[in-house]
Design an enzyme around this catalytic site. Structure first.
Site, PDB file in Angstrom:
ATOM      1  N   LYS A  22       0.819  -1.208   0.000  1.00  0.00           N
ATOM      2  CA  LYS A  22       0.000   0.000   0.000  1.00  0.00           C
ATOM      3  C   LYS A  22       0.858   1.265   0.000  1.00  0.00           C
ATOM      4  O   LYS A  22       0.647   2.178  -0.798  1.00  0.00           O
ATOM      5  CB  LYS A  22      -0.922  -0.003   1.213  1.00  0.00           C
ATOM      6  CG  LYS A  22      -1.644   1.326   1.478  1.00  0.00           C
ATOM      7  CD  LYS A  22      -2.442   1.268   2.765  1.00  0.00           C
ATOM      8  CE  LYS A  22      -3.166   2.582   3.035  1.00  0.00           C
ATOM      9  NZ  LYS A  22      -2.330   3.576   3.712  1.00  0.00           N
ATOM     10  N   ASN A  23       1.821   1.337   0.913  1.00  0.00           N
ATOM     11  CA  ASN A  23       2.593   2.567   1.053  1.00  0.00           C
ATOM     12  C   ASN A  23       3.502   2.827  -0.149  1.00  0.00           C
ATOM     13  O   ASN A  23       3.806   3.979  -0.463  1.00  0.00           O
ATOM     14  CB  ASN A  23       3.418   2.531   2.343  1.00  0.00           C
ATOM     15  CG  ASN A  23       2.534   2.630   3.579  1.00  0.00           C
ATOM     16  OD1 ASN A  23       1.411   3.129   3.505  1.00  0.00           O
ATOM     17  ND2 ASN A  23       3.020   2.150   4.709  1.00  0.00           N
ATOM     18  N   ARG A  97      -5.053  10.322   2.505  1.00  0.00           N
ATOM     19  CA  ARG A  97      -3.768  10.852   2.975  1.00  0.00           C
ATOM     20  C   ARG A  97      -2.737  10.895   1.849  1.00  0.00           C
ATOM     21  O   ARG A  97      -1.965  11.849   1.728  1.00  0.00           O
ATOM     22  CB  ARG A  97      -3.272   9.964   4.118  1.00  0.00           C
ATOM     23  CG  ARG A  97      -1.950  10.402   4.719  1.00  0.00           C
ATOM     24  CD  ARG A  97      -2.129  11.603   5.597  1.00  0.00           C
ATOM     25  NE  ARG A  97      -0.852  12.198   5.955  1.00  0.00           N
ATOM     26  CZ  ARG A  97      -0.734  13.342   6.601  1.00  0.00           C
ATOM     27  NH1 ARG A  97      -1.799  14.019   6.938  1.00  0.00           N
ATOM     28  NH2 ARG A  97       0.448  13.834   6.900  1.00  0.00           N
ATOM     29  N   ASP A 121      -5.999   8.165   8.551  1.00  0.00           N
ATOM     30  CA  ASP A 121      -6.195   7.621   9.895  1.00  0.00           C
ATOM     31  C   ASP A 121      -6.214   8.717  10.957  1.00  0.00           C
ATOM     32  O   ASP A 121      -5.504   9.713  10.853  1.00  0.00           O
ATOM     33  CB  ASP A 121      -5.052   6.653  10.240  1.00  0.00           C
ATOM     34  CG  ASP A 121      -5.188   5.333   9.527  1.00  0.00           C
ATOM     35  OD1 ASP A 121      -6.326   4.978   9.188  1.00  0.00           O
ATOM     36  OD2 ASP A 121      -4.168   4.663   9.306  1.00  0.00           O
ATOM     37  N   ASP A 320       3.883   0.962  11.859  1.00  0.00           N
ATOM     38  CA  ASP A 320       2.619   0.362  11.436  1.00  0.00           C
ATOM     39  C   ASP A 320       2.398  -1.034  12.007  1.00  0.00           C
ATOM     40  O   ASP A 320       1.284  -1.557  11.939  1.00  0.00           O
ATOM     41  CB  ASP A 320       2.552   0.300   9.900  1.00  0.00           C
ATOM     42  CG  ASP A 320       2.223   1.651   9.285  1.00  0.00           C
ATOM     43  OD1 ASP A 320       1.805   2.548  10.032  1.00  0.00           O
ATOM     44  OD2 ASP A 320       2.384   1.803   8.063  1.00  0.00           O
ATOM     45  N   MET A 342       5.913   7.723  17.265  1.00  0.00           N
ATOM     46  CA  MET A 342       5.553   8.627  16.171  1.00  0.00           C
ATOM     47  C   MET A 342       4.162   9.233  16.303  1.00  0.00           C
ATOM     48  O   MET A 342       3.972  10.429  16.064  1.00  0.00           O
ATOM     49  CB  MET A 342       5.674   7.877  14.833  1.00  0.00           C
ATOM     50  CG  MET A 342       5.600   8.791  13.618  1.00  0.00           C
ATOM     51  SD  MET A 342       6.013   7.934  12.083  1.00  0.00           S
ATOM     52  CE  MET A 342       7.751   7.590  12.331  1.00  0.00           C
TER      53      MET A 342
END
Length: 436
Positions: A22-23, A97, A121, A320, A342
């Site tokens: 995904k990223n 995002r 998110d 994550d 984070m």
């Protein structure tokens, strides 16, 4: 709004293929805007966030052709820049995002890029300063409409420069790199992110004609070029999903094989799960998790102190997966401190695990101590709501290991990051169904 109904307490068995990352997808898809030539991308995950971005690119004028279930071609030879200032774009961009990463390519190729304040998110504050400070360093002028939360950058030309990033932001580095490849002169980026997905972006850009060196380090040097051409690109498997399936196997005492994981790009992930006592075996390019019928025991540090698992920029452990680590630790022998540095809201889902019977002390917004049950006390089924993608999959794993039938609401959050999850879990024996 849909819900998942999950009957927990069943062992799973079989193999599962991780989706495309995904990223990585959110970066790679935005890079097609850098060239008028055709770009073909393979192993694209069929998930909500990625599909939203593909739709947004189509509205921007990119010609999108679906070649197979996971392959697309893109050609950005007739971009509609007026869409960027339309009310429709302001609405479309807010829901994603990853939409921030169209700004760098648009600025580089067309001299302007706009974006509404992106959504995503609700896991804490996520600054955009690194992105825009990088663009300003390259010569762009920045403007911000506070009433509409609308950002913009414009430049007649971009000029290469040296910059030290204030944080090793993955999306910030990607955005600046995509702007710098068409800038005049040489750009040097220090404290650059060096995640495998950013390496993938840089390698793809080099195949398109860019001149990027230092890939894989935190010091990138980019010699600007006049134009970029087309290319083909295949995305890596999603390391977050791979970690999720490792956690699922351990929590359900299941024997699972995770196929084609690209071991060289997993970094610390296998080692961190091993520190929790989980057996992670390499079989070629697959991961094999045997059934942990006797449970798993958390290691201590060599001086006997409690293990701490914390996130850090690559090659440190990805933030994550901390939600997965936390859930897996609830049934381990021993205790662990999970330190989420984070995002200040990502651990707030632990109240749902406590309702299920987990022993967790939320020390503050960033730290939680987990005292494992060693499977002597099974988690209990409950009704819960998914607050974000990663907490959602963690609650799903907890529900699959729990005694009784659980329901999870707001599953659209999980769909944002995991493709066809019901069908894939059912194929390995999970008792899960999607209800309206």
């Amino acid at each position: 709004m849909g819900i998942f109904k999950i009957e927990g307490g069943h062992q799973l068995k079989g193999s599962i293929q991780p989706q495309g990352a995904k990223n990585e997808a959110l970066q790679i898809l935005c890079a097609v805007l850098l060239t008028p030539e055709k770009v073909t991308i393979k192993n694209i995950p069929d998930i909500v966030d990625v599909n939203k971005l593909i739709v947004l690119l189509g509205k921007l004028g990119v010609k999108v052709e679906k070649l197979s279930t996971s392959s697309y071609s893109f050609q950005a030879d007739d971009i509609n820049l007026k869409y960027l200032e339309s009310a429709e774009f302001k609405q479309d961009g807010r829901g994603l995002r990853g939409s921030i990463m169209i700004v760098g390519p648009l600025l580089a190729r067309f001299g302007k890029g706009y974006i509404p304040k992106p959504g995503g998110d609700k896991i804490g504050r996520r600054r955009l300063d690194t992105h825009f400070e990088g663009f300003i360093n390259l010569g762009a002028k920045f403007r911000y409409n506070r009433e509409e939360y609308f950002y913009g950058v414009e430049a007649d030309k971009l000029t290469g420069t040296y910059m030290l990033l204030d944080e090793a932001s993955v999306t910030g580095t990607a955005n600046i790199v995509m702007a710098a490849v068409l800038a005049e002169g040489t750009t040097t980026i220090y404290n650059a992110a060096c995640e495998p997905y950013l390496q993938q972006l840089c390698k793809m850009l080099n195949r398109m004609g860019a001149k990027i060196s230092g890939i894989g380090s935190n010091l990138l040097t980019i010699e600007g070029v006049d134009t970029l051409g087309g290319t083909e690109h295949t995305m890596l498997p999603d390391m977050i999903e791979i970690g999720s399936w490792i956690g699922l196997a351990a929590m359900t005492k299941s024997e699972l094989t995770i196929k084609n994981v690209s071991w060289d790009d997993l970094g610390q992930i296998p080692n961190v799960f091993r520190k929790l006592g989980i057996t992670v075996e390499q079989q070629g390019d697959d991961i094999h998790i045997p059934a942990h019928t006797d449970g798993y025991e958390i290691q201590s540090y060599i001086d006997g102190s409690i293990l701490t698992v914390s996130d850090a920029p690559w090659p440190g452990f990805t933030p994550d997966l901390l939600s997965i680590i936390l859930v897996v630790a609830t049934q381990a022998r021993g205790s662990v401190l999970v330190h989420q540095k984070m995002f200040e809201s990502r651990l707030f889902f632990v109240d749902k695990l406590i309702d299920m019977g987990a022993k967790i002390i939320l020390c503050d917004p960033h730290r939680a101590t987990v005292i494992g049950h060693d499977f002597k006390s099974q988690l209990k089924a409950t009704t819960m709501t998914s607050p974000d993608i990663r907490a959602g999959i963690s609650l799903l794993i907890a529900a699959l290991s729990a005694k009784g039938t659980s329901t999870i609401h707001n599953i659209e959050q999980i769909d944002r990051g995991y493709e066809h999850i019901v069908e894939r879990l059912q194929a390995i024996g999970a008792k899960i169904e999607r209800l309206d």
